[in-house]
Design an enzyme around this catalytic site. Sequence first.
Site, mmCIF file in Angstrom:
data_model
loop_
_atom_site.group_PDB
_atom_site.id
_atom_site.type_symbol
_atom_site.label_atom_id
_atom_site.label_comp_id
_atom_site.label_asym_id
_atom_site.label_seq_id
_atom_site.Cartn_x
_atom_site.Cartn_y
_atom_site.Cartn_z
ATOM 1 N N ASP A 150 5.783 -13.294 -2.714
ATOM 2 C CA ASP A 150 5.691 -11.934 -2.203
ATOM 3 C C ASP A 150 7.020 -11.240 -2.559
ATOM 4 O OD1 ASP A 150 4.959 -9.569 -0.980
ATOM 5 O OD2 ASP A 150 4.198 -10.517 0.839
HETATM 6 C C1 NOJ Z 1 4.684 -6.960 0.178
HETATM 7 C C2 NOJ Z 1 3.359 -7.293 0.814
HETATM 8 O O1 NOJ Z 1 3.536 -8.293 1.790
HETATM 9 C C3 NOJ Z 1 2.320 -7.760 -0.177
HETATM 10 O O2 NOJ Z 1 1.093 -7.890 0.496
HETATM 11 C C4 NOJ Z 1 2.228 -6.822 -1.330
HETATM 12 O O3 NOJ Z 1 1.211 -7.223 -2.209
HETATM 13 C C5 NOJ Z 1 3.570 -6.793 -2.032
HETATM 14 N N1 NOJ Z 1 4.582 -6.310 -1.108
HETATM 15 C C6 NOJ Z 1 3.573 -5.923 -3.288
HETATM 16 O O4 NOJ Z 1 3.515 -4.597 -2.952
#
Ligand code: NOJ
Length: 743
Positions: A281
């Site tokens: 993430d």
């Molecule tokens: C953080 C989020 O937790 C995740 O779900 C998302 O896909 C990513 N950022 C990318 O934006």
Amino acid sequence: MKRTKIVLLSLLAVLACSPQAGTSVGSCPDVEARVDEILSRMTLAEKIGQMNQVSAGGDVAHYADALRKGQVGSILNEVDPDKINAFQRIAVEESRLGIPLLVGRDVIHGFHTVFPIPLGLAATFDTALVCRGARVAALEASAQGVRWTFSPMLDIARDPRWGRIAEGSGEDPFLGARMAEAMVRGYQGSVPDSTSIAACIKHFVGYGAAEGGRDYNSTFLTERELRNVYSPPFEAAVKAGALTLMTSFNDNDGVPSTGNRFILKDILRDEWGFDGLVVTDWNSMGEMIPHGFGTDRKDVAEKAANAGVDMDMMTFGFLSHLEELVKSGAVKEKTIDSAVRNILRVKMLLGLFEQPYVDPAAAKAVQYAPEHLAAARQSAEESAILLKNNGVLPLREGLRILVTGPLADAPHDQLGTWCFDGEKEHTITPLRALEARYPGQIRFEPGLKYSRQRRDRFDEVTAAARQADVVLAFVGEESILSGEAHSVADLNLKGSQSELLAALKACGKPVVAVVMAGRPLTVERDLAHCDAMLYSFHPGTMGGPALAGLLSGDVNPSGKTPVTFLRTVGQVPLYYNHHMTGRPYNGETLLDDIDLEAGQTSLGNTSYYLDYGAYPLFPFGYGLSYTSFAYSGAALDKETYGTDDTVRVRFTLSNTGSREGTEVVQLYVRDLVGSVTRPVKELKAFRRETLKAGESRTVEISLPVSELAFYGLDMVKKVEPGEFRLWVAGDSASGEPLSFKVQ
Ligand code: NOJ
């Protein structure tokens, strides 16, 4: 010409949503050979470059040099087709190996055409429709050059305080698994074709159990709970061919997912055979430093690489340190090779090597196609849950209608969380749709401008209510109040919305509350101030026409809740598939019934709250219709089954009301005694049945006994022989149990 293309794309949507569709990543030998051939020509630096993902944010010039040097494998947050082409052109035409970029985006519940939030989609219990919605998202996103979505989110969530409950399918592993497969199939279509986008199942794993519902927080799930409850949607999605997976932010029992070899290697790769791409993430590799799991970026890069991460989203830990770590022997080059294989394989399966570019002019024609809007509308219709109706709905014709509430005409907020590409200009609000459905009959007085607003007096709106025959109050949450990092400690309607409902009710006119929210709110006191409540979650672009159709009765509600509705926030966590205590609640004395100076044991000793008892406001699976359904004559085909058998239950489902309607039939099971205690009920099958007024139908549902397997005391997944109960019912709290044995 344009029309032919749209029809063809819709056909692809249907084909992709057949139950058998799916991509087996490792089933394309020529892809493997091509991947190996490219890998054999790559330098270590070029391999590491593929493992790096950056947020492009429109800045082609900023990344041009890195792209030329092969230091970027993927970009996210770019949706302009011209810019995507420009990024691709540098990667493909100006880097030594010409490897195309994987372009990622959070396409969570639709791209331009926004569907209901995923929690709402789960309330449809309609896997074919959810698959079609994901296909629509893929058609629109891929047309602009986005070939990777960070969806579906598969986190089981049993705490509505957690803002991200909006992004998933709710509290149940079985429903979550079916929704997971549907979305993966919809996004990926029949890879490879240029309309496929790779799904990214996230966040692996346990993220939804964040302590206290506070986002990013620690979880303390046992291995058994992880396997029995939090992992099934992921395993199902892997089996359905999901091409990529994202690690989660949380540390579980002290180990952050991005550095957790047990989940990323032992379970994901070795047990499930996943051969797709694992991405972190956003900076979750870097966040292992504040977690206290690594000393610096080099340390966490080593831990992530060795745990099984293939691509780093925005920490730049791999780019900065992997070469050095390989040279020192801390990370083996074969680890890097396998990560790069996983990345190249996805790019190849998507056909990016053959066609890295898109046609910006054609991209426009695909957005908001009539078929897409129709699918979004049907999804919004099926996702709305009728929680209460004393007969005011459907609306009679010819009424003077007051439309009020902060969500009645809030095109931005009805789109819900995580819709970067939704446009409020294309959104149809309930007010607009009702004005079209009831010309000349609508008066609008917002009462409150936004959901958090506080007011003491509601003079204009109550005066208007007195002149109306019925009041439609659209309340709920602004979209910003749910989603990532948007947790709340209080689940009541915000601002003065409850006071608004009470003031309207006091006018003596029938009040219909329509709740548009990102989570199941605690609406018990509001139920007392309305004659009907329709809970729509955030319904997306076509929310207005969908809700107007439901309120008018042109469409009959059929949504069922995928989460337990609580009476008060203090009941968290409360979910239907809990385990039984040794002292189950049996409806004992509540606060006001307790005698003064009552003796310590006079209340009986069972598990409940003195002030709220033990039951929810509405159980999982609950939802009303404008008609009614009865279940009768349920019987099993046998009394005893072997572990390889299939249980068959037959029953009569009758539409006992006066209009056609759709019932979501649910099948629940309880395993009475196990090597470890088992949930009091578990959903094991569901299906939507549409019956005409007065119609009765024999329904048969098959349940393979293998579906009863779980991880018991020895942590091996198997069916444990013994006695079971089985229910077929319209929600998780109804029905009479049947008994059977497995031996
Ligand atoms: C953080 C989020 O937790 C995740 O779900 C998302 O896909 C990513 N950022 C990318 O934006």
